[in-house]
Design a protein around this motif. Structure first.
Motif, PDB file in Angstrom:
ATOM      1  N   ASN A 118       0.844   3.963  -2.066  1.00  0.00           N
ATOM      2  CA  ASN A 118       0.050   4.867  -2.602  1.00  0.00           C
ATOM      3  C   ASN A 118      -0.767   5.411  -1.416  1.00  0.00           C
ATOM      4  OD1 ASN A 118       0.857   4.710  -5.270  1.00  0.00           O
ATOM      5  ND2 ASN A 118      -0.601   3.134  -5.608  1.00  0.00           N
ATOM      6  N   ASP A 119      -1.378   4.237  -1.381  1.00  0.00           N
ATOM      7  CA  ASP A 119      -1.569   5.068   0.943  1.00  0.00           C
ATOM      8  C   ASP A 119      -0.789   5.780   1.439  1.00  0.00           C
ATOM      9  OD1 ASP A 119      -3.896   3.796   0.147  1.00  0.00           O
ATOM     10  OD2 ASP A 119      -3.337   1.737   0.830  1.00  0.00           O
ATOM     11  N   PRO A 141       0.769  -1.649  -0.247  1.00  0.00           N
ATOM     12  CA  PRO A 141      -0.190  -0.108  -0.111  1.00  0.00           C
ATOM     13  C   PRO A 141       0.576   1.442   0.084  1.00  0.00           C
ATOM     14  CG  PRO A 141       0.280  -0.774   2.110  1.00  0.00           C
ATOM     15  CD  PRO A 141       0.748  -1.510   0.730  1.00  0.00           C
ATOM     16  N   TYR A 172      -0.778  -1.911   9.515  1.00  0.00           N
ATOM     17  CA  TYR A 172      -0.632  -0.615   8.034  1.00  0.00           C
ATOM     18  C   TYR A 172      -0.448   0.859   8.772  1.00  0.00           C
ATOM     19  CZ  TYR A 172      -1.415   3.352   5.869  1.00  0.00           C
ATOM     20  OH  TYR A 172      -1.226   5.126   5.177  1.00  0.00           O
ATOM     21  N   GLU A 213      -5.131   3.045 -10.545  1.00  0.00           N
ATOM     22  CA  GLU A 213      -4.280   3.807  -9.739  1.00  0.00           C
ATOM     23  C   GLU A 213      -4.504   5.156  -9.641  1.00  0.00           C
ATOM     24  OE1 GLU A 213       0.197   1.685  -8.436  1.00  0.00           O
ATOM     25  OE2 GLU A 213      -0.616   1.169 -10.548  1.00  0.00           O
ATOM     26  N   HIS A 271       2.964  -6.069   6.060  1.00  0.00           N
ATOM     27  CA  HIS A 271       1.793  -6.448   5.629  1.00  0.00           C
ATOM     28  C   HIS A 271       0.592  -7.454   6.027  1.00  0.00           C
ATOM     29  CE1 HIS A 271      -1.303  -4.848   2.787  1.00  0.00           C
ATOM     30  NE2 HIS A 271      -1.120  -5.673   1.727  1.00  0.00           N
TER      31      HIS A 271
END
Lengths: 584, 461
Positions: free
Chosen positions: B156-157, B154, B337, B188, B332
């Motif tokens: 991008n998060d 993750p 997170y 994305e 992960h």
């Protein structure tokens, strides 16, 4: 030029491919400096192929076209040497970055030349020889108080010398004649020296004095000698740059030349802001006053990066000739090697290992061979110590730059990513590192530190080595399975690692640890080990011995400047605790 | 402008043109195909015999009948005040249906190097609200700190959370965001755009989109356009700019593609030997200039092929950037997170931006202690797998438990959880207080007595 021959000091461009251009119609010799294009960008001849003259250009070549002129200066790439070098910050071809900001603003544009030294500034010249004296090449004829460092003015190494007809003190620019010889030779304070040629010396000496750095693992376990060579290879993030900077700050050289070769801009800024504020532990003056910086960051032209290393070492040799101990840090020699690779591949040369040119090993050894402790032409003793950072791709030490460097240098400080990940700094692996100067330096340590030091070091290395073996067993069966005695060995090794080897570069006190303190610290650990051994023979369990509370105070010693009373108290408490144990 | 119809060869993204008048190196080239489409390219090699042009778009339609126009100037980017809030293609053309950018300046996209002497040392702490960054790998204004990730993680998060929460405590100024997508999927890209819109960040953003099906070669100019814009916003208009570049791996693939088409001698794994220098010309465009308002902070994202940190792309990046944030698959999988593994992560400029006057006096030592304790606990996990928990000494057991606690409390946090630096450091102390006090060898006595929960409680009680 011969009569009747056409003027071929000017040619035209035929091809442009990035930093490498080809000119025709030009008479040139290898390593001549040329002016390329209408904007007169600085370049250097690196290959001659029949009519084609191949040139590496030190500035960006965007927009340059075939047909533009190329002029040959007939000179080789040289640096200006004289008062004004100290506190300067240069790019790879000795253009002062401060002057460039004035000339072209905050970004590096091209086509601007700037001399390495100020030609306007006047310096107070004090002669040290007088009329009628006989001088020869390299002799010192006078001094200039440059910063807190005395800059010695020398007869250029290639001059003939002779009897002095006239010499006078006073205020001069670097170009003005300060001395005239009988044969009419005029000597000014400024010298030019081609960077790719080592400056001559009378004699090379064996290195037998350590370069004290205030870093415990270096001075204590793997010392480098003055005039020696060392390599610091390590993957990114393992602390190469911090180690280099620590050496630049604290090594007991009189002059420091720091080459940021293809590295980060912000890092150079850090050096630039920090050095003027930091005090030299010996003189109390800002460190900057004894420093020359060369900053050719990774996004500045690649050919100038190739030259930066030579510019730096030539300046270092110049100060060595005055009789100073100079230490030179090159961060990083891998970027320098990559610059060679990039130029070489543009030349379409047959590549050696991993695309590096076949002459990589030769270039590296030529460079490191310019280090050394010498008697210079004027009889003064000086030294250049070279410490090169190496950045092996993927942290793999088997790559060509690391391997070729290790074949030359005498000291190897192996940085270890594992250590830096657990914040063990400096992250120098004590098992893989070595110093080949140990034997040569033994006598110095005996005399200057203590006759006990050398055995103490051997003991510490023995414990660390033993720990590595024991750890293998622990990995398999757990620490409880070890014999009692070895459990204490593991504890002692932990103390050596955490108290002696770990050093905090950012702590005001711990950043520099004098040799005497290093000795006291190691002695204290050894003392504990001895007491523990005695206690164990008397029947104490490992838990009892490891549980001695006062030893937990030892790490605090690092952060105390006048540590002696505290250390004495800890040692007393420790002895009392052991005594009490025996009483029970 | 003179048009040449002397194409000698087309190979991959390269067009070879012969019998031209002198053409400048790096010059911008327009190529007109038979149906009138104009494609753009750049001169890679020039001589009086042959000129090599690299085309930014597909070479489909280019043939010996195409017209080649050399513009006589290097590639420039029109920039203006009204760029904020706009979405542009990877080649810099508006694709949001809005009007053309009104240029106030036309800037060279290669961008000159900042003179190291003109740089000012980055030291303004950026609070991202993420403990593993703020507490142990602090970001400062003017830094370039990449996220090393891998497919399926993750990143991008994490990047979005940084963009959302980044602020300099005590300053009300918001960051302008320049976002450059290189070869990422439409999906994305939408994810990013939706978040920008939702949080209102779009108004202070400039977005460059080169998507997966856009020409690969265009990717080599996208980050340069983005950084030229960022430098304009920062150094001309005085904004503090956060630049997100994703995915640098795709950029490097494009570089390799061009290198192969030019038949260059390849370096490691087929990537060009000059990749270090090329990447440096992107990453080094971050920083602060003395006496100039504004700053450029870079967060490039790259996916490590095969989770391999020694792969040339992360490797060369790590040598240029000022640290790295490593996103980790194991964490992960454990459902944590942000799965940031602090051990291989690093912020080189951290020490400039923390401590008294920046964050808090105990920051450095708390961070070191957390690292050391977690590293030790993490090492013990391997041992436990072999000998079992019972064989551990009591000391070791404590460190082992600390490692679990650290991941569960310090690393784990919510997608929208914005922790202040005080909260992060206090949390650090809370976790450290599970260890015996004499094990906290990295922290001096004074700080322990001031911040250790045990003494704090006493002081309060």
């Amino acid at each position: 030029m011969e009569k009747g021959k056409e003027n071929r000091a000017q040619g035209v461009l035929k091809r442009i491919s990035g930093p490498v251009v080809t000119a025709v119609g030009l008479d040139a010799h290898m390593y001549d400096v040329v002016k390329v294009g209408n904007e007169e960008l600085m370049g250097e001849v690196i290959k001659i192929q029949g009519e084609n003259i191949i040139i590496q250009v030190y500035e960006d070549t965007a927009g340059i076209r075939p047909g533009e002129p190329v002029g040959n200066t007939g000179l080789s790439l040289a640096v200006e040497l004289g008062p004004g070098l100290l506190t300067s910050i240069y790019d790879g071809i000795q253009r002062p970055l401060e002057v460039l900001v004035d000339k072209m603003g905050n970004f590096i544009e091209r086509g601007v030349s700037a001399p390495g030294l100020s030609h306007e500034k006047k310096w107070e010249f004090v002669p040290t020889v007088k009329q009628g004296d006989e001088v020869k090449a390299g002799d010192i004829i006078g001094t200039v108080q440059e910063t807190n460092i005395v800059h010695k003015i020398m007869v250029p190494p290639r001059a003939k010398g002779g009897k002095i007809k006239k010499i006078s003190g006073g205020s001069f620019t670097v170009d003005e004649t300060v001395c005239v010889l009988e044969d009419g030779t005029e000597i000014a304070m400024l010298q030019r020296w081609p960077v790719r040629v080592p400056r001559p010396t009378k004699e090379k000496l064996n290195p037998d004095i350590p370069l004290i750095t205030g870093q415990r693992i270096l001075d204590g376990l793997f010392p480098i000698a003055k005039g020696g060579t060392a390599a610091i290879p390590g993957p990114f993030g393992s602390g190469k740059t911090v180690t280099q900077q620590q050496l630049a700050k604290w090594s007991d050289a009189e002059i420091v030349v720091y080459i940021g070769c293809g590295e980060r801009g912000n890092e150079m800024t850090e050096v630039l802001t920090e050095f003027p504020e930091l005090e030299d532990p010996k003189t109390g003056k800002p460190l900057m006053e004894r420093t020359v910086l060369i900053a050719n960051t990774s996004n500045m032209p690649v050919a100038a990066r190739e030259a930066s290393v030579y510019t730096g070492i030539t300046i270092a040799e110049y100060f060595r000739d005055m009789g100073y101990d100079v230490s030179l840090m090159a961060d990083s020699t891998s970027r320098w090697a990559e610059a060679m690779r990039e130029i070489s591949s543009r030349l379409e040369e047959m590549p050696g290992e991993e695309g590096y040119p076949a002459y990589l090993a030769a270039r590296l050894s030529e460079f490191y061979e310019r280090a050394g402790r010498v008697i210079s032409l004027n009889g003064e003793g000086g030294s250049v110590s070279v410490i090169g950072a190496v950045s092996p791709p993927g942290g793999d030490f088997s790559e060509p730059v690391t391997q070729n460097t290790l074949r030359i240098v005498k000291v190897f400080w192996a940085l270890d990513a594992k250590l830096s990940q657990r914040r063990h700094f400096p992250a120098i692996n004590w098992l893989n590192s070595y110093s080949l100067y140990l034997d040569a330096l033994n006598e110095w340590y005996d005399k200057e530190v203590s006759p006990e030091w050398n055995p103490l070091r051997a003991w510490a290395m023995g414990v660390l080595q033993k720990e590595a073996e024991l750890q293998e067993i622990v990995q398999l069966v757990g620490s409880d399975a070890l014999p009692d005695e070895e459990q204490v060995t593991i504890e002692v090794a932990r103390m050596i690692r955490e108290i002696f080897l770990q050093q905090n570069a950012y702590d005001a006190v711990d950043t520099f640890c004098p040799m005497s303190k290093q000795y006291d610290m190691m002695k204290a650990i050894k003392h504990y080990a001895d007491l523990a051994r005695t206690a164990q023979t008397g029947g104490a369990t490992p838990q009892q011995v490891i549980g001695i509370r006062s030893k937990n105070e030892l790490p605090q010693i690092k952060f105390i400047r006048d540590y002696e009373p505290e250390l004495a108290k800890i040692m007393k408490d420790m002895e009392a605790e052991f005594d009490a144990m025996r009483a029970v | 402008m003179k048009e040449y119809r002397t194409v000698a060869q087309v190979a991959g993204p390269l067009v070879f043109v012969e019998k031209t008048e002198p053409v400048g190196y790096s010059e911008l080239v327009n190529i007109v195909t038979a149906d009138g489409t104009v494609k753009r390219g750049q001169v890679l090699d020039t001589s009086d015999e042959i000129v090599v042009v690299q085309v930014f778009e597909t070479t489909a339609g280019i043939g010996r009948d195409s017209g080649i126009r050399f513009t006589g100037e290097t590639i420039k980017m029109p920039v203006g005040k009204d760029m904020l809030g706009r979405i542009l293609s990877g080649g810099g053309k508006p694709i949001d249906g809005g009007p053309e950018i009104v240029p106030e300046k036309r800037l060279e996209i290669t961008g000159a190097a900042i003179n190291p002497y003109a740089r000012s040392s980055p030291e303004d702490f950026i609070q991202t609200g993420i403990s593993t960054i703020d507490g142990t790998n602090t970001l400062v204004r003017g830094q370039k700190l990449p996220i090393f990730s891998a497919s399926g993680l993750p990143h991008n998060d994490v990047a979005l959370q940084i963009a959302r929460q980044a602020k300099v405590p005590g300053s009300t100024e918001e960051f302008a965001v320049v976002f450059a997508a290189m070869g990422i999927t439409r999906e994305e890209a939408n994810y990013f755009m939706a978040d920008f819109e939702k949080t209102g960040a779009l108004e202070r953003s400039v977005v460059f989109l080169n998507l997966a099906d856009d020409p690969a070669v265009e990717r080599t100019i996208t980050p340069r356009l983005a950084l030229t814009t960022a430098e304009y916003l920062a150094f001309d208009l005085g904004y503090h700019v956060l630049v997100i570049l994703t995915d640098m791996t795709n950029y490097c693939e494009a570089l390799r593609q061009i290198g192969a088409a030019r038949e260059e001698v390849p370096g490691r794994r087929g990537y060009p030997g000059y990749m270090y220098t090329d990447l440096a010309s992107i990453y080094e465009r971050a920083g602060i200039i003395k006496g100039v308002k504004g700053s450029v902070t870079q967060i490039p994202i790259l996916t490590m092929p095969g989770d391999d940190i020694t792969h040339p792309i992360p490797d060369l990046t790590g040598y240029i950037t000022e640290g790295q944030i490593v996103v980790n698959r194991e964490l992960h999988r454990k459902g944590i997170y942000p799965p940031i593994n602090v051990l291989p992560s690093l912020s080189r400029l951290m020490n400039l931006g923390i401590g008294e006057g920046h964050t808090r006096e105990d920051h450095k030592k708390v961070s070191d202690q957390l690292y050391a304790a977690y590293a030790e606990g993490n090492d013990l996990r391997g041992l436990v797998a072999i000998v079992g928990k019972d064989a551990l000494s009591e000391r070791d057991r404590m460190f082992l438990e600390f490692a679990d606690l650290f991941e569960d409390r310090f690393v784990r946090q919510g997608l929208y959880e914005d922790r202040s630096i005080e909260e992060t450091l206090d949390l650090g102390w809370e976790l450290l207080s599970t260890l015996p006090e004499e094990q906290l060898v990295r922290i001096d006595r004074e700080l322990i007595q001031k911040y250790h929960p045990k003494y704090r409680k006493k002081a309060q009680g």
